[in-house]
Design a protein around this motif. Structure first.
Motif, PDB file in Angstrom:
ATOM      1  N   LEU A  58       0.364  22.161  36.543  1.00 61.66           N
ATOM      2  CA  LEU A  58      -0.420  22.997  35.623  1.00 61.66           C
ATOM      3  C   LEU A  58       0.449  23.569  34.507  1.00 61.66           C
ATOM      4  O   LEU A  58       0.046  23.595  33.335  1.00 61.66           O
ATOM      5  CB  LEU A  58      -1.107  24.120  36.397  1.00 61.66           C
ATOM      6  N   ILE A  59       1.639  24.027  34.858  1.00 61.12           N
ATOM      7  CA  ILE A  59       2.524  24.602  33.840  1.00 61.12           C
ATOM      8  C   ILE A  59       2.960  23.532  32.848  1.00 61.12           C
ATOM      9  O   ILE A  59       2.907  23.721  31.624  1.00 61.12           O
ATOM     10  CB  ILE A  59       3.746  25.263  34.507  1.00 61.12           C
ATOM     11  N   LEU A  60       3.373  22.392  33.364  1.00 63.99           N
ATOM     12  CA  LEU A  60       3.809  21.317  32.472  1.00 63.99           C
ATOM     13  C   LEU A  60       2.639  20.805  31.638  1.00 63.99           C
ATOM     14  O   LEU A  60       2.801  20.482  30.448  1.00 63.99           O
ATOM     15  CB  LEU A  60       4.422  20.183  33.297  1.00 63.99           C
ATOM     16  N   GLY A  86       3.941   7.511  35.306  1.00 61.62           N
ATOM     17  CA  GLY A  86       4.577   7.920  36.552  1.00 61.62           C
ATOM     18  C   GLY A  86       4.441   6.939  37.686  1.00 61.62           C
ATOM     19  O   GLY A  86       5.267   6.916  38.606  1.00 61.62           O
ATOM     20  N   GLN A  87       3.412   6.088  37.628  1.00 65.07           N
ATOM     21  CA  GLN A  87       3.139   5.186  38.746  1.00 65.07           C
ATOM     22  C   GLN A  87       4.317   4.278  39.112  1.00 65.07           C
ATOM     23  O   GLN A  87       4.567   4.042  40.310  1.00 65.07           O
ATOM     24  CB  GLN A  87       1.910   4.340  38.440  1.00 65.07           C
ATOM     25  N   PRO A  88       5.094   3.752  38.151  1.00 66.99           N
ATOM     26  CA  PRO A  88       6.249   2.931  38.550  1.00 66.99           C
ATOM     27  C   PRO A  88       7.238   3.665  39.447  1.00 66.99           C
ATOM     28  O   PRO A  88       7.832   3.059  40.343  1.00 66.99           O
ATOM     29  CB  PRO A  88       6.883   2.549  37.207  1.00 66.99           C
ATOM     30  N   LEU A 115       5.966  13.732  29.253  1.00 64.57           N
ATOM     31  CA  LEU A 115       4.895  12.913  29.827  1.00 64.57           C
ATOM     32  C   LEU A 115       5.314  12.181  31.102  1.00 64.57           C
ATOM     33  O   LEU A 115       4.580  12.219  32.104  1.00 64.57           O
ATOM     34  CB  LEU A 115       4.376  11.918  28.779  1.00 64.57           C
ATOM     35  N   PRO A 116       6.467  11.484  31.138  1.00 65.66           N
ATOM     36  CA  PRO A 116       6.834  10.825  32.400  1.00 65.66           C
ATOM     37  C   PRO A 116       7.132  11.814  33.523  1.00 65.66           C
ATOM     38  O   PRO A 116       6.872  11.505  34.692  1.00 65.66           O
ATOM     39  CB  PRO A 116       8.068  10.001  32.026  1.00 65.66           C
ATOM     40  N   ILE A 117       7.651  13.003  33.177  1.00 65.61           N
ATOM     41  CA  ILE A 117       7.902  14.012  34.216  1.00 65.61           C
ATOM     42  C   ILE A 117       6.579  14.482  34.807  1.00 65.61           C
ATOM     43  O   ILE A 117       6.415  14.563  36.035  1.00 65.61           O
ATOM     44  CB  ILE A 117       8.690  15.197  33.632  1.00 65.61           C
ATOM     45  N   TRP A 149      -3.005  14.107  31.837  1.00 62.64           N
ATOM     46  CA  TRP A 149      -3.365  13.460  33.096  1.00 62.64           C
ATOM     47  C   TRP A 149      -3.256  11.937  33.026  1.00 62.64           C
ATOM     48  O   TRP A 149      -2.430  11.339  33.731  1.00 62.64           O
ATOM     49  CB  TRP A 149      -4.782  13.881  33.496  1.00 62.64           C
ATOM     50  N   ILE A 150      -4.035  11.292  32.174  1.00 61.91           N
ATOM     51  CA  ILE A 150      -4.172   9.843  32.240  1.00 61.91           C
ATOM     52  C   ILE A 150      -2.890   9.131  31.810  1.00 61.91           C
ATOM     53  O   ILE A 150      -2.344   8.294  32.551  1.00 61.91           O
ATOM     54  CB  ILE A 150      -5.366   9.378  31.380  1.00 61.91           C
ATOM     55  N   VAL A 151      -2.393   9.447  30.629  1.00 63.24           N
ATOM     56  CA  VAL A 151      -1.164   8.793  30.154  1.00 63.24           C
ATOM     57  C   VAL A 151       0.017   9.098  31.079  1.00 63.24           C
ATOM     58  O   VAL A 151       0.760   8.190  31.468  1.00 63.24           O
ATOM     59  CB  VAL A 151      -0.869   9.176  28.693  1.00 63.24           C
ATOM     60  N   PRO A 152       0.223  10.367  31.473  1.00 63.35           N
ATOM     61  CA  PRO A 152       1.320  10.624  32.415  1.00 63.35           C
ATOM     62  C   PRO A 152       1.193   9.859  33.725  1.00 63.35           C
ATOM     63  O   PRO A 152       2.194   9.365  34.255  1.00 63.35           O
ATOM     64  CB  PRO A 152       1.229  12.139  32.643  1.00 63.35           C
TER      65      PRO A 152
END
Length: 308
Positions: free
Chosen positions: A45-47, A215-217, A62-64, A208-211
């Motif tokens: 939420l903070i990020l 992050g999935q890899p 975004l990747p974090i 949400w969506i782009v991150p």
């Protein structure tokens, strides 16, 4: 891999535990899970709020944010076991929140995952072995990309919503529930899409969506080490790998790097796995010192052919 001259079955190790010790290892509590949940969701939420504000350097977050979101999978995993919290409804609520963020229906996933536990590394019955282990660079990079996972999640939701779930690990009595949860989730995503595109809340795409896509890899790299290249045997101390890693990764992954311990005693909550590891460490057959080492060893075995 642990070098031992004698193989001990996980059942033998657990049978040697005094009854009081086994009861202690499986005691469920709300407090550790609520603290971990607060840290995990609080960080998201903070990020997310920082990303939505779009400071000059917001893109590097975004990747974090993606890693934080996709590792809600570990919360989902713990909650569907009913061990994240002592209170049943809190496990259910946490599982549904995490599952919605990952497009992974929780009731269906519970059936899938419990079949994996019953038949770990059994090629005929373990649903996690349905996708072949990558033997080429092309197949390896495709798996690590996470794109096949998102496609499978969407296909599962749509298929289940249409009442066409035919997975043998989902009992007939559970298929109505699986169909209902898929329809509710799809309705929820439609509502989110309406909010995002109809009411100017496009920030959801960036928080949400782009991150999650980015992050999935990282989650794939983590999950591949749990059973990848382990023997196809019934002994959980051989067919499952414990990976020694940093305290930050253990925090993020709800202690699931202690994976052989978890498979040996699935009723043990995440916060007791370090103590269970201390009891079982001498008997572990598959261990690795870090995820980078695991993937370096995996990469050394890959070919450059175009096959799967």
């Amino acid at each position: 891999m642990t070098d031992q001259t004698e193989t001990v079955d996980h059942r033998t190790v657990l049978a040697a535990l005094p009854p009081a010790a086994r009861a202690d290892f499986t005691e469920r509590r709300d407090e550790p899970g609520l603290l971990r949940l607060g840290l995990h969701l609080g960080a998201i939420l903070i990020l997310g709020a920082v990303i939505a504000a779009k400071p000059p350097w917001w893109g590097v977050l975004l990747p974090i944010q993606g890693v934080l979101i996709v590792f809600l999978f570990c919360l989902l995993h713990e909650a569907i076991h009913g061990t994240a919290f002592r209170t049943s409804w809190v496990n259910t609520a946490a599982a549904r929140i995490a599952a919605f963020a990952l497009m992974l229906p929780p009731d269906w996933f519970r059936y899938f995952h419990l079949a994996h536990h019953r038949h770990t590394q059994d090629p005929a019955h373990d649903p996690e072995l349905a996708a072949p282990w990558p033997t080429t660079w092309r197949a390896y990079l495709w798996r690590v990309s996470g794109l096949p996972v998102w496609a499978d999640h969407v296909k599962t939701l749509v298929r289940n919503a249409r009442g066409r779930c035919d997975d043998d690990y989902v009992p007939p009595a559970g298929r109505t529930r699986v169909r209902r949860e898929a329809r509710l989730m799809l309705a929820g995503y439609a509502a989110v899409a309406s909010l995002a595109f109809g009411f100017g809340a496009q920030e959801l795409i960036w928080v949400w969506i782009v991150p999650a896509l980015l992050g999935q890899p990282f989650l794939r790299l983590y999950l591949m080490a749990e059973h990848g290249r382990c023997p196809l045997v019934a002994n959980m101390l051989e067919n499952t790998r414990t990976t020694f890693t940093t305290s930050l990764v253990r925090l993020l992954a709800w202690n699931m790097p202690y994976h052989a311990e978890h498979h040996s005693l699935p009723a043990a909550p995440f916060h007791r796995l370090p103590d269970l590891h201390a009891r079982m460490a001498a008997h572990l057959r598959e261990t690795e010192r870090g995820y980078a080492r695991f993937h370096l060893k995996t990469a050394a075995r890959l070919s450059h052919s175009r096959g799967a």
